[in-house]
Each structure stands twice: as C-alpha cells, then as structure tokens.
Design a protein around this motif. Structure first.
Motif, PDB file in Angstrom:
ATOM      1  N   GLY A  96       0.817  -1.207   0.000  1.00 57.22           N
ATOM      2  CA  GLY A  96       0.000   0.000   0.000  1.00 57.22           C
ATOM      3  C   GLY A  96       0.850   1.256   0.000  1.00 57.22           C
ATOM      4  O   GLY A  96       2.088   1.211   0.131  1.00 57.22           O
ATOM      5  N   ALA A  97       0.175   2.395  -0.146  1.00 57.29           N
ATOM      6  CA  ALA A  97       0.870   3.675  -0.059  1.00 57.29           C
ATOM      7  C   ALA A  97       1.413   3.879   1.350  1.00 57.29           C
ATOM      8  O   ALA A  97       2.445   4.518   1.543  1.00 57.29           O
ATOM      9  CB  ALA A  97      -0.076   4.808  -0.438  1.00 57.29           C
ATOM     10  N   THR A  98       0.734   3.305   2.342  1.00 60.92           N
ATOM     11  CA  THR A  98       1.139   3.501   3.738  1.00 60.92           C
ATOM     12  C   THR A  98       2.556   3.009   3.979  1.00 60.92           C
ATOM     13  O   THR A  98       3.381   3.708   4.576  1.00 60.92           O
ATOM     14  CB  THR A  98       0.157   2.775   4.676  1.00 60.92           C
ATOM     15  OG1 THR A  98      -1.169   3.180   4.330  1.00 60.92           O
ATOM     16  CG2 THR A  98       0.417   3.111   6.123  1.00 60.92           C
ATOM     17  N   TYR A 122      -2.856  13.369   6.447  1.00 55.47           N
ATOM     18  CA  TYR A 122      -3.285  11.971   6.561  1.00 55.47           C
ATOM     19  C   TYR A 122      -2.648  11.387   7.822  1.00 55.47           C
ATOM     20  O   TYR A 122      -1.478  11.630   8.102  1.00 55.47           O
ATOM     21  CB  TYR A 122      -2.838  11.212   5.310  1.00 55.47           C
ATOM     22  CG  TYR A 122      -3.301   9.782   5.275  1.00 55.47           C
ATOM     23  CD1 TYR A 122      -4.661   9.468   5.234  1.00 55.47           C
ATOM     24  CD2 TYR A 122      -2.389   8.737   5.284  1.00 55.47           C
ATOM     25  CE1 TYR A 122      -5.089   8.162   5.207  1.00 55.47           C
ATOM     26  CE2 TYR A 122      -2.817   7.418   5.248  1.00 55.47           C
ATOM     27  CZ  TYR A 122      -4.160   7.141   5.215  1.00 55.47           C
ATOM     28  OH  TYR A 122      -4.583   5.838   5.189  1.00 55.47           O
ATOM     29  N   ASN A 170       0.501  15.763  -0.380  1.00 53.88           N
ATOM     30  CA  ASN A 170      -0.624  14.920  -0.785  1.00 53.88           C
ATOM     31  C   ASN A 170      -1.600  15.751  -1.616  1.00 53.88           C
ATOM     32  O   ASN A 170      -2.239  16.656  -1.118  1.00 53.88           O
ATOM     33  CB  ASN A 170      -1.293  14.376   0.496  1.00 53.88           C
ATOM     34  CG  ASN A 170      -2.634  13.710   0.252  1.00 53.88           C
ATOM     35  OD1 ASN A 170      -3.580  13.919   1.006  1.00 53.88           O
ATOM     36  ND2 ASN A 170      -2.728  12.926  -0.780  1.00 53.88           N
ATOM     37  N   ASN A 174      -6.396  14.664   1.096  1.00 53.94           N
ATOM     38  CA  ASN A 174      -7.251  14.125   2.142  1.00 53.94           C
ATOM     39  C   ASN A 174      -6.823  14.797   3.447  1.00 53.94           C
ATOM     40  O   ASN A 174      -5.632  14.765   3.755  1.00 53.94           O
ATOM     41  CB  ASN A 174      -7.022  12.603   2.204  1.00 53.94           C
ATOM     42  CG  ASN A 174      -7.735  11.940   3.357  1.00 53.94           C
ATOM     43  OD1 ASN A 174      -8.514  12.563   4.064  1.00 53.94           O
ATOM     44  ND2 ASN A 174      -7.456  10.662   3.549  1.00 53.94           N
ATOM     45  N   ASP A 202       2.213  11.870  -2.147  1.00 50.10           N
ATOM     46  CA  ASP A 202       1.154  10.879  -1.950  1.00 50.10           C
ATOM     47  C   ASP A 202       0.064  11.181  -2.972  1.00 50.10           C
ATOM     48  O   ASP A 202      -0.687  12.137  -2.829  1.00 50.10           O
ATOM     49  CB  ASP A 202       0.647  10.998  -0.508  1.00 50.10           C
ATOM     50  CG  ASP A 202      -0.482  10.015  -0.196  1.00 50.10           C
ATOM     51  OD1 ASP A 202      -1.078   9.454  -1.138  1.00 50.10           O
ATOM     52  OD2 ASP A 202      -0.774   9.843   1.007  1.00 50.10           O
ATOM     53  N   VAL A 204      -2.409   8.969  -4.086  1.00 46.65           N
ATOM     54  CA  VAL A 204      -3.365   7.852  -4.135  1.00 46.65           C
ATOM     55  C   VAL A 204      -4.706   8.242  -4.758  1.00 46.65           C
ATOM     56  O   VAL A 204      -5.429   7.373  -5.242  1.00 46.65           O
ATOM     57  CB  VAL A 204      -3.612   7.197  -2.744  1.00 46.65           C
ATOM     58  CG1 VAL A 204      -2.318   6.644  -2.161  1.00 46.65           C
ATOM     59  CG2 VAL A 204      -4.274   8.145  -1.776  1.00 46.65           C
ATOM     60  N   TYR A 205      -5.020   9.533  -4.779  1.00 47.66           N
ATOM     61  CA  TYR A 205      -6.272   9.977  -5.419  1.00 47.66           C
ATOM     62  C   TYR A 205      -6.020  10.559  -6.813  1.00 47.66           C
ATOM     63  O   TYR A 205      -6.793  11.370  -7.304  1.00 47.66           O
ATOM     64  CB  TYR A 205      -6.990  11.007  -4.536  1.00 47.66           C
ATOM     65  CG  TYR A 205      -7.424  10.441  -3.207  1.00 47.66           C
ATOM     66  CD1 TYR A 205      -8.531   9.603  -3.114  1.00 47.66           C
ATOM     67  CD2 TYR A 205      -6.711  10.716  -2.044  1.00 47.66           C
ATOM     68  CE1 TYR A 205      -8.912   9.057  -1.903  1.00 47.66           C
ATOM     69  CE2 TYR A 205      -7.087  10.172  -0.821  1.00 47.66           C
ATOM     70  CZ  TYR A 205      -8.191   9.352  -0.757  1.00 47.66           C
ATOM     71  OH  TYR A 205      -8.564   8.802   0.440  1.00 47.66           O
ATOM     72  N   SER A 233      -1.230   3.982  -5.343  1.00 45.23           N
ATOM     73  CA  SER A 233      -1.750   2.736  -4.800  1.00 45.23           C
ATOM     74  C   SER A 233      -2.994   2.339  -5.584  1.00 45.23           C
ATOM     75  O   SER A 233      -3.674   3.190  -6.153  1.00 45.23           O
ATOM     76  CB  SER A 233      -2.103   2.978  -3.329  1.00 45.23           C
ATOM     77  OG  SER A 233      -2.964   1.995  -2.824  1.00 45.23           O
ATOM     78  N   LYS A 236      -7.547   3.157  -3.891  1.00 44.19           N
ATOM     79  CA  LYS A 236      -8.557   4.187  -4.151  1.00 44.19           C
ATOM     80  C   LYS A 236      -8.947   4.214  -5.627  1.00 44.19           C
ATOM     81  O   LYS A 236     -10.044   4.625  -5.977  1.00 44.19           O
ATOM     82  CB  LYS A 236      -8.034   5.561  -3.715  1.00 44.19           C
ATOM     83  CG  LYS A 236      -7.473   5.611  -2.291  1.00 44.19           C
ATOM     84  CD  LYS A 236      -8.534   5.463  -1.218  1.00 44.19           C
ATOM     85  CE  LYS A 236      -7.982   5.122   0.156  1.00 44.19           C
ATOM     86  NZ  LYS A 236      -6.987   5.976   0.743  1.00 44.19           N
ATOM     87  N   LYS A 244      -4.044  -3.459  -0.411  1.00 44.69           N
ATOM     88  CA  LYS A 244      -2.763  -2.864  -0.019  1.00 44.69           C
ATOM     89  C   LYS A 244      -1.654  -3.149  -1.043  1.00 44.69           C
ATOM     90  O   LYS A 244      -0.580  -3.657  -0.714  1.00 44.69           O
ATOM     91  CB  LYS A 244      -2.341  -3.358   1.377  1.00 44.69           C
ATOM     92  CG  LYS A 244      -3.340  -3.033   2.479  1.00 44.69           C
ATOM     93  CD  LYS A 244      -3.528  -1.558   2.733  1.00 44.69           C
ATOM     94  CE  LYS A 244      -2.420  -0.963   3.551  1.00 44.69           C
ATOM     95  NZ  LYS A 244      -2.770   0.444   3.953  1.00 44.69           N
TER      96      LYS A 244
HETATM   97  C1  LIG Z   1      -6.049   5.829   1.795  1.00 49.49           C
HETATM   98  C2  LIG Z   1      -4.857   6.704   1.822  1.00 49.49           C
HETATM   99  C3  LIG Z   1      -3.570   6.161   1.914  1.00 49.49           C
HETATM  100  C4  LIG Z   1      -3.335   4.694   2.150  1.00 49.49           C
HETATM  101  O1  LIG Z   1      -3.199   3.971   0.982  1.00 49.49           O
HETATM  102  P1  LIG Z   1      -2.990   2.382   1.081  1.00 49.49           P
HETATM  103  O2  LIG Z   1      -2.614   2.030  -0.306  1.00 49.49           O
HETATM  104  O3  LIG Z   1      -4.275   1.794   1.548  1.00 49.49           O
HETATM  105  O4  LIG Z   1      -1.900   2.147   2.062  1.00 49.49           O
HETATM  106  C5  LIG Z   1      -2.486   7.016   1.868  1.00 49.49           C
HETATM  107  N1  LIG Z   1      -2.655   8.338   1.752  1.00 49.49           N
HETATM  108  C6  LIG Z   1      -3.866   8.898   1.679  1.00 49.49           C
HETATM  109  C7  LIG Z   1      -3.983  10.375   1.562  1.00 49.49           C
HETATM  110  C8  LIG Z   1      -5.008   8.102   1.735  1.00 49.49           C
HETATM  111  O5  LIG Z   1      -6.214   8.664   1.728  1.00 49.49           O
END
Ligand SMILES: *Cc1c(COP(=O)(O)O)cnc(C)c1O
Length: 388
Positions: A96-98, A122, A170, A174, A202, A204-205, A233, A236, A244
């Motif tokens: 995952g991005a995490t 985040y 990001n 978010n 980041d 992810v969106y 990732s 989303k 993940k």
């Molecule tokens: C959901 C989210 C993540 C986590 O992404 P994963 O791939 O589930 O680890 C990271 N950054 C932001 C801003 C998110 O909203």
C-alpha cells in the motif's frame, strides 16, 4: 516490565480515530461516513485475474521489487503524465501507499532531520515521521477569495531550515479535497530545488479529480524528477482498499534506498493480487473514468444534502471527501459533535482537527466520505436533517 512499554516518540499514536469512530458507528448502528472505503467492488476483470492467480498456484513470495508485469504496468500507467520510469530500477511495489510513505521516511530521514507536512495531514504521516526519528514541521492551508483552500506558501518558505530534508505532499488532498494548483506546485518545486529537498508525494487519489481538472504530479515540474519519490496505490483507484498494493516511482538511487527499508518491513506482500493490479492498470482505466464521474455525482449529492441539513459545505475538487462547517448548526466544536453524532443522529463522521497540530484552527470542520452507494448517502442525509 518497564512502564509504559511504548517508546515516547510513538506514544501519541496509540489509537486511530477511524477505529474508534467505526466502533461507535457499529454500536449505534450508524451510517458510517467516517472511514473512506468504498462499499462496492472494483472491476470484475481485475477480481477474475486475482481469482485465477489464487487458484493458479501463484501463492508464494513474489520478487522483492514486485512482480515484473506489475512494475511494467505501473511504468506504462505513469506515462500518462509524460514521465518515463524504468520498471527494473525505478519502480518498487509496496504494501500500500502507507508502507511506501513509512519506508521512504525511514530510509531518507533520521534524527535531526525535519520533514515538512501539510496540515491537516493523513494520519499515518505524523507516525511515520516519528518512526523515522525525524521531526515534523507543519504548514497550514489558507483560504482564497473564492473560498478554496491553498498551501500557505509564506509559511512554507518560513518553515524551511538547514535541517529540512524532505517534504510530504498529498494532492488531491485528504481530508479537505483540495487539488493544489499548477502555480502552487511550481513554487513548491522551486523551493524543493532551491533547498535541495526530497519530495515524497502521496498521489493515491490521482484519478479522483473532478470538474475536468487534471492531476499534476510534482515530479513533472522542473528539477523534480530526480528528487521526488512519487507514491500511489491501487486501493482508491480500483475500489480495493483491502488489497494494499502500492508503489513508488523515483530514481534508481532513491528506489534502492526505500527498498533497503521496505525489504525488512514486509519484504513483499499481496503476491497473487499483483497481476490483477497490473491487469487493471492496463485495461480498466475506462472503469476508473466511470468511477470518477460517479464520485463527482456523489460529491454533489452529499454536499447538497449536507447544505440542506444546515452545514456550511466546503468545495471538494477531488478525493473521497467533503468537509463541512458545523457552526451554522449551532455547534462550536466538530469533535464534540462527532463523538455524539452516531448516537444522536445515527451517522458517523470524522473531525478534521484530529489530523492537525493546531486543533483550534480546524475545530469547526467535519469530514464526510461520499464513496458510498447513493442509498447510503441519502439515508445519512435524511438522518442529519433531523439533527436540529
Ligand atoms: C487511503 C490513503 C492512503 C493509504 O493507501 P494504502 O494504499 O491503503 O496504504 C495514503 N494516503 C492517503 C492520503 C489516503 O487517503
């Protein structure tokens, strides 16, 4: 045993608001617009590919950097931004991005370093900076004349010191739904180059931007390709937040650095899911375009409903989220409202101030997720209408 067992730098991070809010929502049978996960499945072709991997004997460790077909697909996908990344040396698949964020910070920053973080942030960012042993320096958002939020660039300039090593950015953002403008990103890029900072982005969106806007990766700005760790990732983009499967795109040197940390955190993960994400990146972007369009409608549906219920709704240009000011309803503190909302109204939402170091400045906002079926959004709105 020593008490308390947890090391001081991680003591602020013992619980997440999502777990607490979801528990409250379950207890009161509330509609949960707190945690941002979709309630419908991703593309059928992707799920079918995963099923075939699972039953096709594909259940052992994938290669450390990720399955080659996934790295190749990530490279092709990134070309949509005019960027070319070598699948063998410039891409790393992560849990995952995490994990990508945590491994990047652990690999690239340490005690004595400062990391710039945009507030509200985040929730994993502050913990990841702490795990790296570095210090976070937060930069706020300011409101423009037309009611949008943007980066406080003056604060950003002031926050940079000789200790500043990296900036976490990001966009789409978010929890606020802000998509940072080209002009703002240009200035961020200029400052990163001037002060020799690493950018950890980041994204992810990246596909969930609305109203015809486009995602602008910071790495595409002058001087940034060689100093940016670009993170995304599948979660989303393809409605598979439980899988993940994330990744980073960067230079061979930065990828090798992040891999040094990543390989001793998880080593690898999600082997049988990786070919399915490769398939989706290559074949399901039309599905994603429909997702984007439907999320834009859901944003409008929830925003209109919240406004109707008396909230002052803020514009959202991307992500899964809309934020709303609770003051017009007669509440001063959104967190106090959020903790009682599941019981009072049967709806769960998250107070924005929990994502900040300056709770007083953000205490009037609630974050609502709209990545839910229309009937779920409508039910939440119906319940909120009875709040006052
Ligand atoms: C959901 C989210 C993540 C986590 O992404 P994963 O791939 O589930 O680890 C990271 N950054 C932001 C801003 C998110 O909203």
């Amino acid at each position: 045993m020593r008490e308390p067992a947890l090391v001081p730098r991680l003591r602020p991070f013992t619980s997440t608001v999502f777990a607490e809010m979801t528990a409250l929502a379950v207890r009161h049978d509330a509609v949960n617009l707190g945690q941002g996960f979709p309630d419908t499945d991703g593309p059928a072709g992707m799920l079918e590919t995963a099923k075939n991997s699972l039953f096709g004997g594909d259940n052992q460790y994938p290669p450390g950097p990720g399955r080659p077909e996934l790295r190749a697909a990530i490279s092709r996908h990134r070309q949509r931004y005019g960027a070319s990344y070598d699948p063998d040396t410039e891409i790393l698949v992560t849990a995952g991005a995490t994990e990508a964020i945590a491994a990047s910070l652990i690999a690239l920053t340490e005690a004595g370093d400062e990391v710039l973080v945009v507030e509200p942030y985040y929730d994993s960012y502050a913990a990841a900076v702490a795990m790296a042993g570095a210090q976070r320096r937060v930069i706020g958002l300011v409101e423009t004349e037309n009611g949008q939020l943007e980066l406080d660039l003056d604060a950003l300039r002031d926050a940079i010191t000789p200790k500043t090593r990296a900036m976490l950015l990001n966009s789409p953002h978010n929890p606020t739904g802000t998509v940072f403008s080209r002009a703002q990103l240009e200035e961020v890029a200029r400052l990163c180059v001037e002060h020799d900072l690493i950018a950890v982005t980041d994204e992810v969106y990246e596909h969930l931007v609305f109203d015809g806007a486009e995602h602008l990766p910071l790495a595409s700005f002058p001087g940034m390709r060689e100093r940016t760790v670009a993170i995304s990732s599948a979660g989303k983009t393809f409605n598979c937040t439980g899988w993940k499967i994330g990744w980073i795109c960067s230079t061979p040197e930065l990828v090798a650095a992040v891999k040094a940390a990543k390989q001793f955190i998880t080593f690898v993960s999600g082997g049988p899911l990786q070919p399915a994400v490769a398939y989706a990146l290559d074949n399901e972007l039309e599905w994603v375009e429909n997702l984007r369009a439907s999320l834009q409608e859901k944003r409008d549906r929830l925003s209109a409903g919240l406004a109707d219920a008396g909230f002052a709704v803020r514009p959202s240009a991307g992500t899964y989220f809309v934020t709303a000011d609770v003051r017009p309803l007669g509440f001063a503190d959104a967190a106090e409202l959020a903790w009682t909302l599941p019981e009072r109204a049967g709806v769960a939402a998250v107070p924005v101030k929990v994502f900040t170091d300056h709770p007083d400045e953000w205490k009037h906002l609630l974050r609502f997720a709209f990545c839910k079926r229309n009937e779920v959004i409508d039910e939440a709105v119906e319940r909120l209408r009875k709040l006052v």
